[in-house]
Design a protein around this motif. Sequence first.
Motif, PDB file in Angstrom:
ATOM      1  N   GLU A 124       0.819  -1.217   0.000  1.00 52.37           N
ATOM      2  CA  GLU A 124       0.000   0.000   0.000  1.00 52.37           C
ATOM      3  C   GLU A 124       0.851   1.264   0.000  1.00 52.37           C
ATOM      4  O   GLU A 124       0.614   2.182  -0.790  1.00 52.37           O
ATOM      5  CB  GLU A 124      -0.926   0.017   1.216  1.00 52.37           C
ATOM      6  N   ALA A 125       1.843   1.342   0.874  1.00 53.73           N
ATOM      7  CA  ALA A 125       2.662   2.561   0.963  1.00 53.73           C
ATOM      8  C   ALA A 125       3.379   2.825  -0.353  1.00 53.73           C
ATOM      9  O   ALA A 125       3.449   3.968  -0.828  1.00 53.73           O
ATOM     10  CB  ALA A 125       3.674   2.424   2.105  1.00 53.73           C
ATOM     11  N   TRP A 126       3.916   1.770  -0.947  1.00 53.61           N
ATOM     12  CA  TRP A 126       4.601   1.942  -2.239  1.00 53.61           C
ATOM     13  C   TRP A 126       3.637   2.451  -3.300  1.00 53.61           C
ATOM     14  O   TRP A 126       3.964   3.360  -4.072  1.00 53.61           O
ATOM     15  CB  TRP A 126       5.211   0.613  -2.685  1.00 53.61           C
ATOM     16  N   LEU A 127       2.421   1.881  -3.342  1.00 51.97           N
ATOM     17  CA  LEU A 127       1.451   2.285  -4.356  1.00 51.97           C
ATOM     18  C   LEU A 127       1.024   3.732  -4.167  1.00 51.97           C
ATOM     19  O   LEU A 127       0.843   4.464  -5.147  1.00 51.97           O
ATOM     20  CB  LEU A 127       0.233   1.361  -4.314  1.00 51.97           C
ATOM     21  N   MET A 150       9.465  12.642   6.027  1.00 53.78           N
ATOM     22  CA  MET A 150       8.119  12.410   6.531  1.00 53.78           C
ATOM     23  C   MET A 150       7.494  13.656   7.165  1.00 53.78           C
ATOM     24  O   MET A 150       6.314  13.653   7.493  1.00 53.78           O
ATOM     25  CB  MET A 150       8.135  11.259   7.545  1.00 53.78           C
ATOM     26  N   ARG A 151       8.255  14.730   7.345  1.00 55.11           N
ATOM     27  CA  ARG A 151       7.677  15.977   7.849  1.00 55.11           C
ATOM     28  C   ARG A 151       7.135  16.830   6.706  1.00 55.11           C
ATOM     29  O   ARG A 151       6.032  17.357   6.777  1.00 55.11           O
ATOM     30  CB  ARG A 151       8.725  16.757   8.635  1.00 55.11           C
ATOM     31  N   SER A 152       7.929  16.971   5.646  1.00 57.69           N
ATOM     32  CA  SER A 152       7.525  17.835   4.531  1.00 57.69           C
ATOM     33  C   SER A 152       6.870  17.065   3.385  1.00 57.69           C
ATOM     34  O   SER A 152       6.170  17.650   2.565  1.00 57.69           O
ATOM     35  CB  SER A 152       8.746  18.582   3.988  1.00 57.69           C
ATOM     36  N   GLY A 153       7.115  15.770   3.321  1.00 58.42           N
ATOM     37  CA  GLY A 153       6.607  14.983   2.206  1.00 58.42           C
ATOM     38  C   GLY A 153       7.482  15.045   0.971  1.00 58.42           C
ATOM     39  O   GLY A 153       7.181  14.411  -0.041  1.00 58.42           O
ATOM     40  N   ILE A 154       8.581  15.787   1.025  1.00 61.35           N
ATOM     41  CA  ILE A 154       9.473  15.890  -0.126  1.00 61.35           C
ATOM     42  C   ILE A 154      10.203  14.555  -0.319  1.00 61.35           C
ATOM     43  O   ILE A 154      10.818  14.026   0.611  1.00 61.35           O
ATOM     44  CB  ILE A 154      10.496  17.029   0.064  1.00 61.35           C
ATOM     45  N   PHE A 187      -2.033  13.703   2.855  1.00 55.96           N
ATOM     46  CA  PHE A 187      -2.716  12.434   3.105  1.00 55.96           C
ATOM     47  C   PHE A 187      -1.807  11.266   2.761  1.00 55.96           C
ATOM     48  O   PHE A 187      -1.813  10.223   3.437  1.00 55.96           O
ATOM     49  CB  PHE A 187      -4.018  12.351   2.287  1.00 55.96           C
ATOM     50  N   ALA A 188      -0.992  11.433   1.697  1.00 53.27           N
ATOM     51  CA  ALA A 188      -0.098  10.361   1.274  1.00 53.27           C
ATOM     52  C   ALA A 188       0.996  10.122   2.301  1.00 53.27           C
ATOM     53  O   ALA A 188       1.374   8.975   2.588  1.00 53.27           O
ATOM     54  CB  ALA A 188       0.516  10.696  -0.088  1.00 53.27           C
ATOM     55  N   VAL A 189       1.518  11.202   2.877  1.00 53.10           N
ATOM     56  CA  VAL A 189       2.549  11.063   3.913  1.00 53.10           C
ATOM     57  C   VAL A 189       1.979  10.352   5.132  1.00 53.10           C
ATOM     58  O   VAL A 189       2.579   9.410   5.667  1.00 53.10           O
ATOM     59  CB  VAL A 189       3.100  12.448   4.305  1.00 53.10           C
ATOM     60  N   ARG A 190       0.800  10.794   5.580  1.00 51.02           N
ATOM     61  CA  ARG A 190       0.199  10.207   6.789  1.00 51.02           C
ATOM     62  C   ARG A 190      -0.136   8.734   6.578  1.00 51.02           C
ATOM     63  O   ARG A 190       0.188   7.894   7.412  1.00 51.02           O
ATOM     64  CB  ARG A 190      -1.056  10.990   7.191  1.00 51.02           C
ATOM     65  N   ARG A 191      -0.773   8.428   5.454  1.00 58.00           N
ATOM     66  CA  ARG A 191      -1.202   7.048   5.239  1.00 58.00           C
ATOM     67  C   ARG A 191       0.000   6.148   4.937  1.00 58.00           C
ATOM     68  O   ARG A 191       0.040   4.992   5.377  1.00 58.00           O
ATOM     69  CB  ARG A 191      -2.220   6.973   4.090  1.00 58.00           C
ATOM     70  N   SER A 192       0.995   6.644   4.211  1.00 57.07           N
ATOM     71  CA  SER A 192       2.189   5.846   3.922  1.00 57.07           C
ATOM     72  C   SER A 192       2.910   5.479   5.209  1.00 57.07           C
ATOM     73  O   SER A 192       3.370   4.351   5.394  1.00 57.07           O
ATOM     74  CB  SER A 192       3.141   6.613   2.999  1.00 57.07           C
ATOM     75  N   ALA A 193       3.020   6.450   6.113  1.00 59.11           N
ATOM     76  CA  ALA A 193       3.686   6.185   7.387  1.00 59.11           C
ATOM     77  C   ALA A 193       2.923   5.132   8.180  1.00 59.11           C
ATOM     78  O   ALA A 193       3.512   4.204   8.754  1.00 59.11           O
ATOM     79  CB  ALA A 193       3.811   7.470   8.182  1.00 59.11           C
TER      80      ALA A 193
END
Length: 203
Positions: A124-127, A150-154, A187-193
């Motif tokens: 999931e995180a990779w996708l 994981m703070r900025s999403g960069i 949302f991608a950063v939060r859910r990926s983590a």
Amino acid sequence: MLLQEFWDDRYVGYCERLREVTRVGYESAWRCHVEPVFGSMELADIGVDDIELWLSGFAGPGAARKAWAVLRQMLRKAAKWGYLEVDVTRLEIDLPVKPLYVPRLLTIGQTRRQLQGFYGHALEAWLIVDSCLALRPEEGYGVDWADIDMRSGITHIQRGVQWVAGHEVVVPPKTELSDRFLPLPRFAVRRSATAGRAVSSVT
């Protein structure tokens, strides 16, 4: 000099500096399409008519253009290195017409459903990262957790992973501009983590 001799004595050595996936493709095109027709010909005897007749015999324009790219590259190198006086590739050569290609893209709704279908999955995180950043396949395979702030999403796109000739190869970005920094939405950063921690706890 025969084209076969040029391949063996000079061009194979030049190919050693190319990416492995490119080199394997060149070798395949040479072996399957170029060598059987032009290998025994003198470099100077390969003319436009020979090339156009050869190209017209391919079943599809894609294979013809790939094989032509290898032959063209060889003849241009031969001219550059002094083995050929006239570079016929600079003349107008009629290539098979490629059909118009229009890629099919997922809509926002389809992407949302795809991500929902992978909820809780090990990938999931990779996708999420791959979908949000629209990466090349090899770039998506090469993303590591350490590449994501994981703070900025960069996210730093700095490598690719390819499967070549039966083994995995880690390669640098395809071009200089391909080494880049891309922002993930929050949302991608939060859910990926969250997904990443869930997978780590299981494994």
